[in-house]
Design a protein around this motif. Structure first.
Motif, PDB file in Angstrom:
ATOM      1  N   ILE A 108      24.517  13.984  -4.001  1.00 21.78           N
ATOM      2  CA  ILE A 108      25.256  15.242  -3.989  1.00 21.78           C
ATOM      3  C   ILE A 108      26.632  15.009  -4.588  1.00 21.78           C
ATOM      4  O   ILE A 108      27.421  14.211  -4.063  1.00 21.78           O
ATOM      5  CB  ILE A 108      25.388  15.810  -2.561  1.00 21.78           C
ATOM      6  CG1 ILE A 108      24.017  15.885  -1.864  1.00 21.78           C
ATOM      7  CG2 ILE A 108      26.057  17.184  -2.600  1.00 21.78           C
ATOM      8  CD1 ILE A 108      23.016  16.782  -2.542  1.00 21.78           C
ATOM      9  N   GLU A 109      26.922  15.686  -5.692  1.00 21.62           N
ATOM     10  CA  GLU A 109      28.189  15.515  -6.411  1.00 21.62           C
ATOM     11  C   GLU A 109      28.390  14.041  -6.759  1.00 21.62           C
ATOM     12  O   GLU A 109      27.509  13.393  -7.320  1.00 21.62           O
ATOM     13  CB  GLU A 109      29.358  16.077  -5.588  1.00 21.62           C
ATOM     14  CG  GLU A 109      29.277  17.573  -5.360  1.00 21.62           C
ATOM     15  CD  GLU A 109      29.618  18.413  -6.589  1.00 21.62           C
ATOM     16  OE1 GLU A 109      30.633  19.113  -6.567  1.00 21.62           O
ATOM     17  OE2 GLU A 109      28.852  18.381  -7.573  1.00 21.62           O
ATOM     18  N   ASP A 110      29.530  13.471  -6.360  1.00 22.48           N
ATOM     19  CA  ASP A 110      29.819  12.071  -6.678  1.00 22.48           C
ATOM     20  C   ASP A 110      29.517  11.135  -5.508  1.00 22.48           C
ATOM     21  O   ASP A 110      30.007  10.003  -5.466  1.00 22.48           O
ATOM     22  CB  ASP A 110      31.293  11.928  -7.076  1.00 22.48           C
ATOM     23  CG  ASP A 110      31.602  12.683  -8.354  1.00 22.48           C
ATOM     24  OD1 ASP A 110      30.710  12.744  -9.223  1.00 22.48           O
ATOM     25  OD2 ASP A 110      32.711  13.231  -8.468  1.00 22.48           O
ATOM     26  N   GLY A 111      28.722  11.636  -4.549  1.00 23.84           N
ATOM     27  CA  GLY A 111      28.413  10.816  -3.391  1.00 23.84           C
ATOM     28  C   GLY A 111      27.432   9.703  -3.713  1.00 23.84           C
ATOM     29  O   GLY A 111      26.969   9.544  -4.843  1.00 23.84           O
ATOM     30  N   ASP A 112      27.119   8.922  -2.703  1.00 24.73           N
ATOM     31  CA  ASP A 112      26.183   7.811  -2.883  1.00 24.73           C
ATOM     32  C   ASP A 112      24.744   8.330  -2.922  1.00 24.73           C
ATOM     33  O   ASP A 112      24.413   9.328  -2.270  1.00 24.73           O
ATOM     34  CB  ASP A 112      26.324   6.815  -1.728  1.00 24.73           C
ATOM     35  CG  ASP A 112      27.680   6.142  -1.710  1.00 24.73           C
ATOM     36  OD1 ASP A 112      28.240   5.952  -2.814  1.00 24.73           O
ATOM     37  OD2 ASP A 112      28.176   5.828  -0.618  1.00 24.73           O
ATOM     38  N   PRO A 113      23.883   7.646  -3.654  1.00 19.50           N
ATOM     39  CA  PRO A 113      22.458   8.004  -3.645  1.00 19.50           C
ATOM     40  C   PRO A 113      21.879   7.844  -2.236  1.00 19.50           C
ATOM     41  O   PRO A 113      22.178   6.867  -1.534  1.00 19.50           O
ATOM     42  CB  PRO A 113      21.835   7.008  -4.618  1.00 19.50           C
ATOM     43  CG  PRO A 113      22.966   6.548  -5.484  1.00 19.50           C
ATOM     44  CD  PRO A 113      24.169   6.544  -4.591  1.00 19.50           C
ATOM     45  N   VAL A 114      21.066   8.796  -1.834  1.00 19.50           N
ATOM     46  CA  VAL A 114      20.474   8.791  -0.498  1.00 19.50           C
ATOM     47  C   VAL A 114      18.959   8.929  -0.641  1.00 19.50           C
ATOM     48  O   VAL A 114      18.487   9.785  -1.398  1.00 19.50           O
ATOM     49  CB  VAL A 114      21.024   9.952   0.354  1.00 19.50           C
ATOM     50  CG1 VAL A 114      20.305  10.016   1.701  1.00 19.50           C
ATOM     51  CG2 VAL A 114      22.521   9.804   0.563  1.00 19.50           C
ATOM     52  N   PRO A 115      18.176   8.088   0.064  1.00 21.52           N
ATOM     53  CA  PRO A 115      16.714   8.228   0.007  1.00 21.52           C
ATOM     54  C   PRO A 115      16.287   9.632   0.436  1.00 21.52           C
ATOM     55  O   PRO A 115      16.751  10.152   1.462  1.00 21.52           O
ATOM     56  CB  PRO A 115      16.217   7.175   0.995  1.00 21.52           C
ATOM     57  CG  PRO A 115      17.330   6.179   1.077  1.00 21.52           C
ATOM     58  CD  PRO A 115      18.592   6.968   0.923  1.00 21.52           C
ATOM     59  N   ALA A 116      15.412  10.253  -0.353  1.00 27.25           N
ATOM     60  CA  ALA A 116      14.980  11.617  -0.052  1.00 27.25           C
ATOM     61  C   ALA A 116      13.638  11.893  -0.693  1.00 27.25           C
ATOM     62  O   ALA A 116      13.343  11.393  -1.778  1.00 27.25           O
ATOM     63  CB  ALA A 116      16.017  12.620  -0.556  1.00 27.25           C
ATOM     64  N   VAL A 156      27.912  23.322  -6.491  1.00 24.35           N
ATOM     65  CA  VAL A 156      27.640  21.920  -6.184  1.00 24.35           C
ATOM     66  C   VAL A 156      26.535  21.455  -7.125  1.00 24.35           C
ATOM     67  O   VAL A 156      25.563  22.176  -7.362  1.00 24.35           O
ATOM     68  CB  VAL A 156      27.197  21.744  -4.717  1.00 24.35           C
ATOM     69  CG1 VAL A 156      26.621  20.357  -4.490  1.00 24.35           C
ATOM     70  CG2 VAL A 156      28.361  21.981  -3.778  1.00 24.35           C
ATOM     71  N   THR A 157      26.691  20.255  -7.656  1.00 27.53           N
ATOM     72  CA  THR A 157      25.627  19.675  -8.479  1.00 27.53           C
ATOM     73  C   THR A 157      24.926  18.585  -7.676  1.00 27.53           C
ATOM     74  O   THR A 157      25.570  17.653  -7.172  1.00 27.53           O
ATOM     75  CB  THR A 157      26.187  19.073  -9.772  1.00 27.53           C
ATOM     76  OG1 THR A 157      26.812  20.117 -10.530  1.00 27.53           O
ATOM     77  CG2 THR A 157      25.072  18.467 -10.608  1.00 27.53           C
ATOM     78  N   ALA A 158      23.629  18.737  -7.527  1.00 29.26           N
ATOM     79  CA  ALA A 158      22.812  17.727  -6.865  1.00 29.26           C
ATOM     80  C   ALA A 158      22.005  17.001  -7.935  1.00 29.26           C
ATOM     81  O   ALA A 158      21.433  17.629  -8.835  1.00 29.26           O
ATOM     82  CB  ALA A 158      21.884  18.374  -5.843  1.00 29.26           C
ATOM     83  N   TRP A 159      22.001  15.673  -7.860  1.00 32.27           N
ATOM     84  CA  TRP A 159      21.305  14.845  -8.840  1.00 32.27           C
ATOM     85  C   TRP A 159      20.062  14.262  -8.207  1.00 32.27           C
ATOM     86  O   TRP A 159      20.098  13.764  -7.079  1.00 32.27           O
ATOM     87  CB  TRP A 159      22.218  13.716  -9.323  1.00 32.27           C
ATOM     88  CG  TRP A 159      23.505  14.204  -9.925  1.00 32.27           C
ATOM     89  CD1 TRP A 159      24.634  14.587  -9.257  1.00 32.27           C
ATOM     90  CD2 TRP A 159      23.798  14.363 -11.304  1.00 32.27           C
ATOM     91  NE1 TRP A 159      25.609  14.968 -10.135  1.00 32.27           N
ATOM     92  CE2 TRP A 159      25.119  14.836 -11.418  1.00 32.27           C
ATOM     93  CE3 TRP A 159      23.069  14.141 -12.478  1.00 32.27           C
ATOM     94  CZ2 TRP A 159      25.728  15.104 -12.619  1.00 32.27           C
ATOM     95  CZ3 TRP A 159      23.667  14.402 -13.684  1.00 32.27           C
ATOM     96  CH2 TRP A 159      24.979  14.881 -13.757  1.00 32.27           C
ATOM     97  N   VAL A 160      18.943  14.323  -8.933  1.00 29.66           N
ATOM     98  CA  VAL A 160      17.657  13.873  -8.394  1.00 29.66           C
ATOM     99  C   VAL A 160      17.038  12.843  -9.331  1.00 29.66           C
ATOM    100  O   VAL A 160      17.061  12.989 -10.556  1.00 29.66           O
ATOM    101  CB  VAL A 160      16.690  15.064  -8.229  1.00 29.66           C
ATOM    102  CG1 VAL A 160      15.330  14.573  -7.721  1.00 29.66           C
ATOM    103  CG2 VAL A 160      17.267  16.099  -7.281  1.00 29.66           C
TER     104      VAL A 160
END
Length: 674
Positions: free
Chosen positions: A528-536, A517-521
């Motif tokens: 996470i992958e091609d999902g929507d950006p999530v506040p973190a 899995v590729t997580a983008w920061v």
């Protein structure tokens, strides 16, 4: 009262007994095998003696070694704890024969109640109701007379070991053979009995105390219906099922059972209870020792059962009358075990397999109403968890003024429990305690098996990947110059770009044996992958490895520990996850994945105990080929399809590692076509 006591056990029960000995000012002597040389119970005792190598038969089950340790240290008494020799009448006789005090019941009572057949006959004669059953050489025939389903039980054992529920007559012979094999290995006696199976039963037990002056008391009940493989995993006191009248009646029956065998000390009388008719309870067996779940009774009665074991063994009378025993509040205990939960491919069941390794980070819970009985120390280097002994690591217990409070506190405590380096069942237990039937007190001994598939995550939760990615991203932050404190702003991984939104930084991650899995920061967000950006974002906690994660509007507490050279251990909400960098595992996936579906691998580290096939044998799909045993549990290895055994790399007694290749079965042509 004696001055020095040898504790003939290990792990959390040895630590717990030592705690009471210390409070009473009694010298505690520990024993240890080579596997336990650095264990917590060894360090906490006043003296410790090596009794042999790691195998229990050469150490903790060696009567000669234990008595020699007592002699060399000047111990006056021996406390057996539970497990190992705790219910061994020969050991009790050997202790007293050596001029020592045995902190437990008389050997004759152990022998009587340890033989389930004689025990049932004895208590039935005392007017205690028993479960219909039979024994003898023609066990299969007796089982058919009772009618399916039936329960096979070792006559000499306890703790659920070797018990097998049989629903189909066709499986009787193989199940009887397996039960005899397990009983012989665990108890040195392969005698079995068969009992009629009561559908949707509840397991309720009564704690008794008996002194040498004629007083026998019961301390109320514990409900132990939440169990798997006939072994308890959650216990509570009092039971949400019983009313005052039924509690009193069962208590009187337990006292009658104890008197019938001339009991002395602390013991437990176990009953099977139909949920729809609690008054139709039946005696199952008596455990002639301290129980794993004794803390819940201690919390609701205010009594220290180990102290009273010692006082009774020293000849002191019980100072209480039955009407002075009161149950106040509610307590629930969960057994923390080193095990891996695996959901079957068809989703019908969950296999709980032993887990082994080194504990790299330990965080045990605390707080109001929380008690932890643990054998783990969390010291430098970490505890080594092997497969030579029982997988239980600790007991997490919670007390409250009522059942909902106790359950809520225990769920929270399990969520704060972190054991990184081995898999545990903490997360599973937390989800089990939140199950609607558990919350409502609608329990039975089949609930865990039925609910388990929905309580084990099928995929890694997104918040785990988010936390791992944020930790990896934070690790890119350059250190300040030690002389000036200056940080090069162009080296900070901020994703800053001239005239545009911050860039995403990719963090490839994977779980061992799972898809990458590729997580983008980027600052304040994770994708996470091609999902929507999530506040973190991450918030550091109170110490090393103690962190909070804000993700998708919720806050999670987790602890992490690095696993060199390429991994990351992360504990979140009682679960533990090992993640690795994608490129470090390119092409990997375990022996089974590389070898294909013809290959049978070890589902757990352990020992091959039975081999039922040979190279060249023609086998059918599902046919039993091997048995692997670890931590007192057997796992049957079956043929994946009809075919020919082409490779068999093990023999009885072979020690195997997780995922080690055991055998290969080449499929028949028609199987390949199908």
């Amino acid at each position: 009262m004696m001055d020095s006591v040898l504790v003939a056990n290990r792990g959390e029960i040895a630590v717990r007994i030592i705690r009471t000995l210390r409070r009473l000012g009694i010298r505690a002597v520990a024993v240890y095998s080579d596997a336990d040389a650095g264990a917590r119970h060894v360090r906490e005792a006043d003296a410790a003696v090596r009794i042999g190598p790691a195998p229990a038969t050469d150490s903790y089950l060696s009567v000669e070694a234990l008595l020699d340790a007592a002699r060399r240290t000047g111990a006056q008494a021996v406390h057996p704890g539970y497990g190992f020799l705790a219910e061994n009448a020969a050991f009790a006789r050997a202790v007293t024969g050596a001029g020592l005090t045995f902190v437990g019941p008389p050997a004759d009572a152990i022998a009587l109640m340890g033989d389930k057949i004689r025990a049932k006959e004895t208590v039935a004669a005392a007017g205690v109701p028993v479960v219909p059953g039979a024994s003898g050489a023609e066990l299969a025939a007796e089982a058919r007379k009772l009618g399916m389903p039936v329960l096979l039980k070792p006559s000499a054992g306890g703790g659920g070991k070797g018990m097998r529920l049989v629903r189909e007559e066709a499986a009787l012979e193989e199940e009887i053979a397996a039960a005899r094999r397990q009983a012989l290995a665990a108890f040195g006696d392969d005698t079995l009995l068969v009992e009629r199976w009561i559908e949707a039963p509840r397991h309720i037990e009564i704690q008794v105390l008996a002194d040498g002056h004629g007083t026998v008391l019961h301390l109320g009940e514990r409900e132990c219906s939440l169990q798997r493989r006939h072994q308890k995993i959650v216990e509570e006191a009092p039971s949400p099922l019983l009313d005052a009248a039924t509690r009193a009646a069962m208590g009187e029956a337990a006292v009658a059972a104890a008197r019938a065998c001339g009991y002395r000390g602390a013991g437990t009388v176990e009953f099977i209870v139909p949920g729809a008719d609690p008054g139709a309870y039946c005696f199952m067996e008596m455990n002639t020792r301290l129980q794993v779940e004794h803390p819940v009774t201690e919390l609701v009665t205010g009594l220290d059962l180990v102290e009273w074991q010692l006082r009774i063994a020293a000849g002191q009378p019980l100072p209480l009358r039955q009407d002075a025993v009161a149950l106040t509040g509610h307590a629930v205990e969960a057994r923390l075990c080193a095990e891996t939960a695996r959901v079957a491919e068809d989703g019908s069941r969950v296999d709980f397999l032993p887990s082994a390794g080194r504990v790299r980070l330990l965080r045990e819970p605390s707080g109001e109403g929380v008690r932890v009985d643990s054998g783990l120390s969390g010291g430098p280097g970490g505890d080594e968890v092997g497969t030579a002994y029982d997988p239980m690591l600790a007991k997490i217990v919670a007390y409250g003024p009522d059942r909902p409070t106790a359950l809520r506190r225990l769920r929270a405590a399990l969520g704060k429990t972190v054991v990184l380096g081995v898999d545990t069942n903490a997360g599973f237990l937390r989800r089990l305690l939140a199950h609607e039937r558990v919350a409502a007190g609608e329990l039975d001994t089949g609930l865990v098996d039925a609910a388990a598939p929905e309580l084990v995550p099928r995929r890694v939760p997104e918040e785990v990947y988010a936390a791992a990615a944020l930790l990896r991203h934070a690790a890119l932050e350059p250190a300040a110059d030690p002389a000036t404190g200056w940080i090069d702003p162009f080296a900070v991984p901020s994703g800053w770009r001239l005239g545009d939104a911050p860039a995403w930084t990719a963090h490839p991650l994977r779980m061992p044996g799972r898809e990458a899995v590729t997580a983008w920061v980027r600052p304040g967000e994770v994708r996470i992958e091609d999902g929507d950006p999530v506040p973190a974002r991450l918030l550091t906690g109170g110490g090393p490895g103690d962190v909070h994660l804000e993700y998708a509007g919720s806050t999670y507490h987790f602890a992490w520990a690095p696993e060199p050279p390429d991994g990351l251990w992360l504990g979140l909400g009682g679960d533990a996850w090992q993640l690795r960098a994608h490129d470090a595992l390119a092409g990997a996936g375990g022996a089974a994945a590389e070898a294909g579906t013809d290959t049978l691998t070890a589902p757990m580290p352990g020992t091959v105990t039975v081999v039922k096939a040979a190279v060249g044998d023609e086998v059918s799909a599902g046919q039993s080929l091997l048995v692997v045993e670890a931590m007192k549990m057997e796992h049957l290895i079956t043929a994946p399809h009809a075919g020919t055994v082409t490779t068999l790399d093990v023999t009885p007694g072979t020690t195997v590692a997780m995922d080690q290749v055991l055998a290969q079965v080449a499929a028949h042509k028609d199987e390949e076509t199908a």
